[in-house]
Enzyme design. Structure first.
Site, mmCIF file in Angstrom:
data_model
loop_
_atom_site.group_PDB
_atom_site.id
_atom_site.type_symbol
_atom_site.label_atom_id
_atom_site.label_comp_id
_atom_site.label_asym_id
_atom_site.label_seq_id
_atom_site.Cartn_x
_atom_site.Cartn_y
_atom_site.Cartn_z
ATOM 1 N N LYS A 157 0.872 -1.188 0.000
ATOM 2 C CA LYS A 157 0.000 0.000 0.000
ATOM 3 C C LYS A 157 0.896 1.222 0.000
ATOM 4 C CE LYS A 157 -4.473 0.784 0.118
ATOM 5 N NZ LYS A 157 -5.516 -0.092 -0.422
HETATM 6 P P1 NAD Z 1 -13.009 7.646 -2.618
HETATM 7 O O1 NAD Z 1 -12.006 8.670 -2.257
HETATM 8 O O2 NAD Z 1 -13.451 7.518 -4.023
HETATM 9 O O3 NAD Z 1 -14.321 7.812 -1.711
HETATM 10 C C1 NAD Z 1 -14.298 7.916 -0.333
HETATM 11 C C2 NAD Z 1 -15.660 8.418 0.099
HETATM 12 O O4 NAD Z 1 -15.731 8.443 1.523
HETATM 13 C C3 NAD Z 1 -15.958 9.849 -0.354
HETATM 14 O O5 NAD Z 1 -17.315 9.944 -0.738
HETATM 15 C C4 NAD Z 1 -15.707 10.668 0.902
HETATM 16 O O6 NAD Z 1 -16.414 11.903 0.892
HETATM 17 C C5 NAD Z 1 -16.251 9.695 1.919
HETATM 18 N N1 NAD Z 1 -15.855 10.011 3.296
HETATM 19 C C6 NAD Z 1 -14.666 10.438 3.776
HETATM 20 N N2 NAD Z 1 -14.766 10.680 5.095
HETATM 21 C C7 NAD Z 1 -16.041 10.385 5.445
HETATM 22 C C8 NAD Z 1 -16.765 10.429 6.660
HETATM 23 N N3 NAD Z 1 -16.192 10.831 7.787
HETATM 24 N N4 NAD Z 1 -18.075 10.052 6.649
HETATM 25 C C9 NAD Z 1 -18.671 9.639 5.512
HETATM 26 N N5 NAD Z 1 -18.028 9.581 4.336
HETATM 27 C C10 NAD Z 1 -16.737 9.938 4.307
HETATM 28 O O7 NAD Z 1 -12.410 6.258 -2.084
HETATM 29 P P2 NAD Z 1 -12.772 4.777 -2.546
HETATM 30 O O8 NAD Z 1 -11.771 4.352 -3.546
HETATM 31 O O9 NAD Z 1 -14.214 4.695 -2.836
HETATM 32 O O10 NAD Z 1 -12.435 3.970 -1.218
HETATM 33 C C11 NAD Z 1 -13.365 3.856 -0.146
HETATM 34 C C12 NAD Z 1 -12.939 2.736 0.770
HETATM 35 O O11 NAD Z 1 -12.868 1.516 0.025
HETATM 36 C C13 NAD Z 1 -11.567 2.891 1.408
HETATM 37 O O12 NAD Z 1 -11.574 2.303 2.686
HETATM 38 C C14 NAD Z 1 -10.664 2.091 0.486
HETATM 39 O O13 NAD Z 1 -9.465 1.678 1.100
HETATM 40 C C15 NAD Z 1 -11.570 0.943 0.154
HETATM 41 N N6 NAD Z 1 -11.237 0.230 -1.078
HETATM 42 C C16 NAD Z 1 -11.176 0.880 -2.263
HETATM 43 C C17 NAD Z 1 -10.888 0.162 -3.413
HETATM 44 C C18 NAD Z 1 -10.882 0.801 -4.775
HETATM 45 O O14 NAD Z 1 -10.757 0.063 -5.767
HETATM 46 N N7 NAD Z 1 -11.040 2.091 -4.911
HETATM 47 C C19 NAD Z 1 -10.619 -1.215 -3.334
HETATM 48 C C20 NAD Z 1 -10.712 -1.849 -2.094
HETATM 49 C C21 NAD Z 1 -11.021 -1.111 -0.972
#
Ligand code: NAD
Length: 466
Positions: A157
């Site tokens: 990561k």
């Molecule tokens: P992103 O940046 O696209 O979205 C994150 C979202 O969370 C945004 O809408 C943001 O406004 C919201 N957020 C932040 N703080 C918040 C809070 N306090 N309350 C409510 N919402 C809040 O990120 P993503 O890629 O969608 O990732 C989201 C999660 O999924 C993370 O934990 C990430 O590690 C995990 N993840 C992502 C992927 C991927 O392919 N993008 C894969 C596996 C896991």
């Protein structure tokens, strides 16, 4: 650490099973072995917003579950010490000239946790709270996740403690290129392949690939999650959300829920949350609550996920969505009555102070480490079925793997092929984890960790590494 979090920890009551849940300064049953104390040193160079998050860190969460599984598997302490510590941790200075004409210095990290099963693989996060402790936890989680779904990868990561919402595109590009310049020596298609995570997207991956290419020649397989025009894969953008929904469909019969009748809540409406919501809606399910960093809304009649995604794509927030839904206190989102809750924001958002308020029957974890061990225990006691992060959000890395394979072969698969193959892998992994959980009479989370760790142990010992 912000004052708010310090105070939150100070007033924590005892967790439901104090012997099973790491306390402050502990990291599970093998605390003190391997890394020892998590790194909590203040390394932020830019101000971070105050979070409403957990009593323990992401690192402590992952370490807790590793410890539980290691104990059950009877791993010797010396082997557990190798497996819980990272192979390589790189911390770099990320200087970038921003719009004010000045150089700003951020901290960048790349942690390669374990490469026994193949090249390191894992996302890059741009977020003001990123620190070594968090990146280390997420890297370890990737090791178990790639093993659970059977991909030939290790776990890694990366991250930069920058707030991308405060940068314009030129500034974001400057940070991305500067970060790649500092870490390129440990990356490459056969070494370590980054992908998007919180705060990064296909555009950021394009800049990273371009910067890597300046030094090594055009190498599309050096990052995944790229735009389609730059040898990205069809279906990658939606893949994590799609995997979440595919596993929701697998889990729904276990609680006798018809997917088309389901009422669901999504916490975090970014890449993962918005795709999960749209695909759930495509099955006929109804979104009754949703949040992002700006706030939360709820609507008994349903919130249109497609329209909300369009609204957010136009640069607006969930809180100012102009539908029939009403704004609610973000802390009350977890208490909405629903069948399915999908955490898709940051780690540690379901904790011992709010888990008891949850009124869902099924939780499918789109986010990484959204649930602390204390909250997990409360939810299990309430009979909530949890499909854990280490399995549920693996769809992104599965399609990243497809992208890497396509890049290495200079081939392109169509979206139908990608989605079908993703479904095959996710369903197989779900079946394997569910079988193990049934055999052991445990929830799915410890079963998934056990499967992942077992596979890594087998690879590492066959290599002669342990
Ligand atoms: P992103 O940046 O696209 O979205 C994150 C979202 O969370 C945004 O809408 C943001 O406004 C919201 N957020 C932040 N703080 C918040 C809070 N306090 N309350 C409510 N919402 C809040 O990120 P993503 O890629 O969608 O990732 C989201 C999660 O999924 C993370 O934990 C990430 O590690 C995990 N993840 C992502 C992927 C991927 O392919 N993008 C894969 C596996 C896991």
């Amino acid at each position: 650490m912000s004052d708010e979090v310090t105070q939150e920890r100070a007033r924590d009551e005892e967790p439901p099973d104090a012997s099973a849940v790491p306390q402050e300064g502990e990291s599970g049953p093998h605390a003190g072995v391997g890394h020892g104390e998590p790194d909590k040193s203040a390394k932020k160079t830019e101000a971070a917003p105050a979070p409403r998050r957990a009593e323990i860190s992401n690192y402590e969460i992952v370490e807790h579950w590793f410890g539980v599984a290691a104990e059950r598997l009877g791993l010797p302490d010396d082997v557990a010490a190798v497996l819980r510590s990272s192979y390589r941790e790189v911390q770099v200075q990320v200087p970038a000239k921003l719009g004010d004409g000045k150089l700003h210095v951020f901290s960048g990290y790349r942690v390669q946790h374990n490469g026994a099963r193949g090249p390191y693989k894992g996302g890059i996060r741009f977020h003001p709270e990123v620190d070594l402790d968090e990146v280390r936890a997420l890297a370890e989680l990737m090791t178990w996740k790639t093993a659970v779904v059977g991909l030939p990868y290790g776990g890694a990561k990366g991250g930069v403690n920058v707030d991308p919402s405060k940068l314009d595109l030129d500034e974001l590009q400057a940070v991305a290129r500067s970060f790649m310049d500092k870490i390129e020596k440990v990356l490459g298609p056969t070494r370590d392949i980054p992908a998007p995570d919180v705060g990064t997207n296909a555009q950021v991956m394009a800049w990273l690939m371009d910067e890597y290419g300046k030094l090594h020649g055009h190498t599309p397989a050096c990052v995944t999650g790229k735009p389609i025009a730059l040898e990205g894969s069809c279906g990658r953008e939606a893949a994590t959300g799609r995997g979440v929904v595919q596993l929701f469909q697998e889990a729904a019969p276990q609680i006798e829920l018809d997917p088309a009748e389901a009422r669901f809540v999504v916490q975090g409406f970014g890449n993962v949350g918005s795709w999960a919501a749209r695909l759930m809606q495509g099955l006929g399910a109804t979104m009754v609550g949703v949040s992002d960093a700006s706030g939360a809304i709820a609507g008994d009649e349903g919130i249109d996920a497609e329209k909300l995604a369009e609204h957010v794509r136009d640069g607006r927030t969930v809180a100012d969505f102009d539908g029939t839904a009403e704004q609610i206190d973000p802390d009350d989102l977890v208490a909405l009555e629903c069948d399915v809750f999908i955490p898709a924001a940051l780690g540690g958002m379901i904790h011992r102070d709010n888990a008891d308020r949850m009124r869902c029957r099924l939780m499918v974890e789109g986010a990484n480490s959204p649930t602390t061990p204390a909250a997990d225990s409360i939810l299990n006691d309430k009979g909530v079925l949890i499909v854990p992060d280490v399995l549920a959000n693996a769809g992104g890395v599965v399609v990243s793997y497809f992208e890497w394979v396509q890049n290495l072969q200079h081939l392109r698969w169509d979206e139908h092929q990608v989605n079908e193959r993703l479904g095959e892998i996710m369903r197989r992994a779900f079946g394997e984890v569910a079988d193990r959980a049934q055999q052991n009479s445990t929830p799915m989370r410890p079963a998934a960790y056990e499967l992942g760790i077992e596979r890594v142990v087998e690879a590492a010992s066959t290599r002669g590494y342990i």
